[in-house]
Write a protein that holds these residues in place. Structure first.
Motif, PDB file in Angstrom:
ATOM      1  N   ALA A  25       2.278 -18.935  12.558  1.00 59.42           N
ATOM      2  CA  ALA A  25       2.407 -18.249  13.844  1.00 59.42           C
ATOM      3  C   ALA A  25       1.370 -17.138  13.978  1.00 59.42           C
ATOM      4  O   ALA A  25       0.762 -16.964  15.045  1.00 59.42           O
ATOM      5  CB  ALA A  25       3.817 -17.675  13.991  1.00 59.42           C
ATOM      6  N   GLN A  26       1.162 -16.384  12.905  1.00 54.61           N
ATOM      7  CA  GLN A  26       0.166 -15.317  12.952  1.00 54.61           C
ATOM      8  C   GLN A  26      -1.231 -15.884  13.195  1.00 54.61           C
ATOM      9  O   GLN A  26      -1.987 -15.362  14.027  1.00 54.61           O
ATOM     10  CB  GLN A  26       0.202 -14.524  11.650  1.00 54.61           C
ATOM     11  CG  GLN A  26       1.477 -13.734  11.454  1.00 54.61           C
ATOM     12  CD  GLN A  26       1.447 -12.880  10.200  1.00 54.61           C
ATOM     13  OE1 GLN A  26       0.448 -12.826   9.477  1.00 54.61           O
ATOM     14  NE2 GLN A  26       2.541 -12.189   9.934  1.00 54.61           N
ATOM     15  N   ASP A  46     -11.759 -13.922   6.854  1.00 56.63           N
ATOM     16  CA  ASP A  46     -10.496 -13.197   6.736  1.00 56.63           C
ATOM     17  C   ASP A  46     -10.658 -12.111   5.683  1.00 56.63           C
ATOM     18  O   ASP A  46     -10.914 -12.407   4.502  1.00 56.63           O
ATOM     19  CB  ASP A  46      -9.373 -14.169   6.350  1.00 56.63           C
ATOM     20  CG  ASP A  46      -7.997 -13.533   6.448  1.00 56.63           C
ATOM     21  OD1 ASP A  46      -7.817 -12.638   7.295  1.00 56.63           O
ATOM     22  OD2 ASP A  46      -7.103 -13.940   5.682  1.00 56.63           O
ATOM     23  N   LEU A  47     -10.543 -10.850   6.090  1.00 61.64           N
ATOM     24  CA  LEU A  47     -10.627  -9.728   5.164  1.00 61.64           C
ATOM     25  C   LEU A  47      -9.314  -9.570   4.415  1.00 61.64           C
ATOM     26  O   LEU A  47      -8.239  -9.749   4.975  1.00 61.64           O
ATOM     27  CB  LEU A  47     -10.933  -8.433   5.929  1.00 61.64           C
ATOM     28  CG  LEU A  47     -12.185  -8.406   6.810  1.00 61.64           C
ATOM     29  CD1 LEU A  47     -12.319  -7.034   7.467  1.00 61.64           C
ATOM     30  CD2 LEU A  47     -13.440  -8.738   6.015  1.00 61.64           C
ATOM     31  N   THR A 105     -10.808 -11.541  10.915  1.00 63.16           N
ATOM     32  CA  THR A 105      -9.398 -11.179  10.982  1.00 63.16           C
ATOM     33  C   THR A 105      -9.016 -10.330   9.772  1.00 63.16           C
ATOM     34  O   THR A 105      -9.670 -10.369   8.726  1.00 63.16           O
ATOM     35  CB  THR A 105      -8.494 -12.424  11.026  1.00 63.16           C
ATOM     36  OG1 THR A 105      -8.772 -13.248   9.872  1.00 63.16           O
ATOM     37  CG2 THR A 105      -8.729 -13.225  12.286  1.00 63.16           C
ATOM     38  N   CYS A 106      -7.943  -9.578   9.925  1.00 63.98           N
ATOM     39  CA  CYS A 106      -7.386  -8.807   8.814  1.00 63.98           C
ATOM     40  C   CYS A 106      -5.885  -8.694   9.059  1.00 63.98           C
ATOM     41  O   CYS A 106      -5.444  -7.898   9.897  1.00 63.98           O
ATOM     42  CB  CYS A 106      -8.049  -7.431   8.739  1.00 63.98           C
ATOM     43  SG  CYS A 106      -7.650  -6.517   7.235  1.00 63.98           S
ATOM     44  N   PHE A 107      -5.121  -9.505   8.370  1.00 64.40           N
ATOM     45  CA  PHE A 107      -3.683  -9.614   8.588  1.00 64.40           C
ATOM     46  C   PHE A 107      -2.896  -8.654   7.686  1.00 64.40           C
ATOM     47  O   PHE A 107      -3.436  -8.021   6.782  1.00 64.40           O
ATOM     48  CB  PHE A 107      -3.217 -11.043   8.315  1.00 64.40           C
ATOM     49  CG  PHE A 107      -3.699 -12.057   9.312  1.00 64.40           C
ATOM     50  CD1 PHE A 107      -2.982 -12.323  10.476  1.00 64.40           C
ATOM     51  CD2 PHE A 107      -4.878 -12.772   9.092  1.00 64.40           C
ATOM     52  CE1 PHE A 107      -3.417 -13.268  11.392  1.00 64.40           C
ATOM     53  CE2 PHE A 107      -5.317 -13.728  10.002  1.00 64.40           C
ATOM     54  CZ  PHE A 107      -4.587 -13.977  11.146  1.00 64.40           C
ATOM     55  N   SER A 138     -10.038  -8.907  14.899  1.00 71.04           N
ATOM     56  CA  SER A 138      -8.622  -8.792  15.241  1.00 71.04           C
ATOM     57  C   SER A 138      -7.801  -8.474  13.997  1.00 71.04           C
ATOM     58  O   SER A 138      -8.008  -9.058  12.932  1.00 71.04           O
ATOM     59  CB  SER A 138      -8.123 -10.089  15.890  1.00 71.04           C
ATOM     60  OG  SER A 138      -6.839  -9.897  16.441  1.00 71.04           O
ATOM     61  N   PHE A 139      -6.839  -7.560  14.160  1.00 71.25           N
ATOM     62  CA  PHE A 139      -6.036  -7.098  13.032  1.00 71.25           C
ATOM     63  C   PHE A 139      -4.763  -6.455  13.568  1.00 71.25           C
ATOM     64  O   PHE A 139      -4.637  -6.186  14.761  1.00 71.25           O
ATOM     65  CB  PHE A 139      -6.821  -6.075  12.202  1.00 71.25           C
ATOM     66  CG  PHE A 139      -7.274  -4.880  12.989  1.00 71.25           C
ATOM     67  CD1 PHE A 139      -6.474  -3.747  13.090  1.00 71.25           C
ATOM     68  CD2 PHE A 139      -8.499  -4.886  13.648  1.00 71.25           C
ATOM     69  CE1 PHE A 139      -6.876  -2.644  13.831  1.00 71.25           C
ATOM     70  CE2 PHE A 139      -8.912  -3.786  14.391  1.00 71.25           C
ATOM     71  CZ  PHE A 139      -8.099  -2.667  14.481  1.00 71.25           C
TER      72      PHE A 139
END
Length: 247
Positions: A25-26, A46-47, A105-107, A138-139
């Motif tokens: 979902a993320q 992806d960071l 991205t950075c989740f 985006s994060f």
């Protein structure tokens, strides 16, 4: 136990620690936001990628995805999960890429692992340099002034006949640029209980401060922390998703 030792020793349990996270979902949420705000490109980084679950979903969605992290055991697991991806041992405050990217991205609030505002600013600068024209960063983030020190989340999971219990929560002392993530882990196996306690230093920032750091380099959009819907931030909640388009 230090932060590095904890994650090195427990790298094999990291996915259990995050078992309640809906990675799909993320990932799909940020893919939708990239379709709306981005340049339609597919080069993705992806960071603080950890063991690579988000990268896996981006690969499956057709992205040319890669990841970086400061923990090699995590990257080893990520490479097994995503053998077609590129993973590098790098610090997100001082990283390099070999070609311009379309999406970074950075989740999991990992942007806060930048230790101090100077490092956070350095990370934002590196991201801007790494993105191509129209690229998106985006994060998700938490506002330091809205942290409830008494709040925490917990869950349990099983592996190899052992039961694990994980609890984590933010802590902010009320002033300064340092907050922390407090982590407690228990492993129950055949009547024995093992404990891990750790506190991860993280940068504390308000959304206004964060937006001020981003604004010279990005067009900034802030959304509610909801991976199922795209809703503008209500100016009140302490968690939000940032979508930043390179100027």
């Amino acid at each position: 136990m230090s932060r590095t030792a904890l994650y090195t020793d427990l790298s094999g349990y990291y996915d259990l620690m995050c078992a309640d996270i809906n990675y799909q979902a993320q990932s799909q949420s940020l893919q939708r936001l990239h379709q709306i705000f981005g340049n339609r490109g597919t080069r993705h980084l992806d960071l603080a990628c950890g063991t690579g679950p988000h990268v896996r979903h981006f690969l499956d969605a057709g992205f040319d995805s890669s990841g970086l992290d400061i923990n090699q055991p995590m990257l080893d697991l990520a490479a097994k999960r995503c053998p077609e991806a590129r993973f590098t041992l790098q610090n997100m405050c001082d990283f390099e890429v070999d070609a311009p990217l379309d999406l970074i991205t950075c989740f999991l609030y990992s942007l806060h692992y930048c230790d101090g505002l100077a490092n956070l600013k350095a990370c934002i600068g590196r991201v801007h340099q790494a993105l191509g024209s129209g690229g998106v960063f985006s994060f998700n983030a938490v506002d330091r002034l809205k942290i409830d020190n008494s709040s925490s989340v917990s869950h349990s999971a099983s592996q190899d006949d052992a039961l694990f219990w994980f609890r984590s929560g933010w802590h902010y002392g009320g002033e300064g640029e340092r907050q922390s993530l407090r982590l407690h882990i228990e492993r129950h196996h055949q009547g024995d209980i093992e404990f891990w306690q750790d506190e991860h230093p993280m940068v504390a920032v308000t959304f206004a401060e964060l937006e001020a750091l981003l604004d010279p380099l990005f067009e900034v959009h802030i959304f509610e922390h909801d991976y199922d819907k795209i809703l503008p931030w209500d100016q009140a909640s302490g968690n939000a998703i940032f979508v930043c388009v390179k100027r």
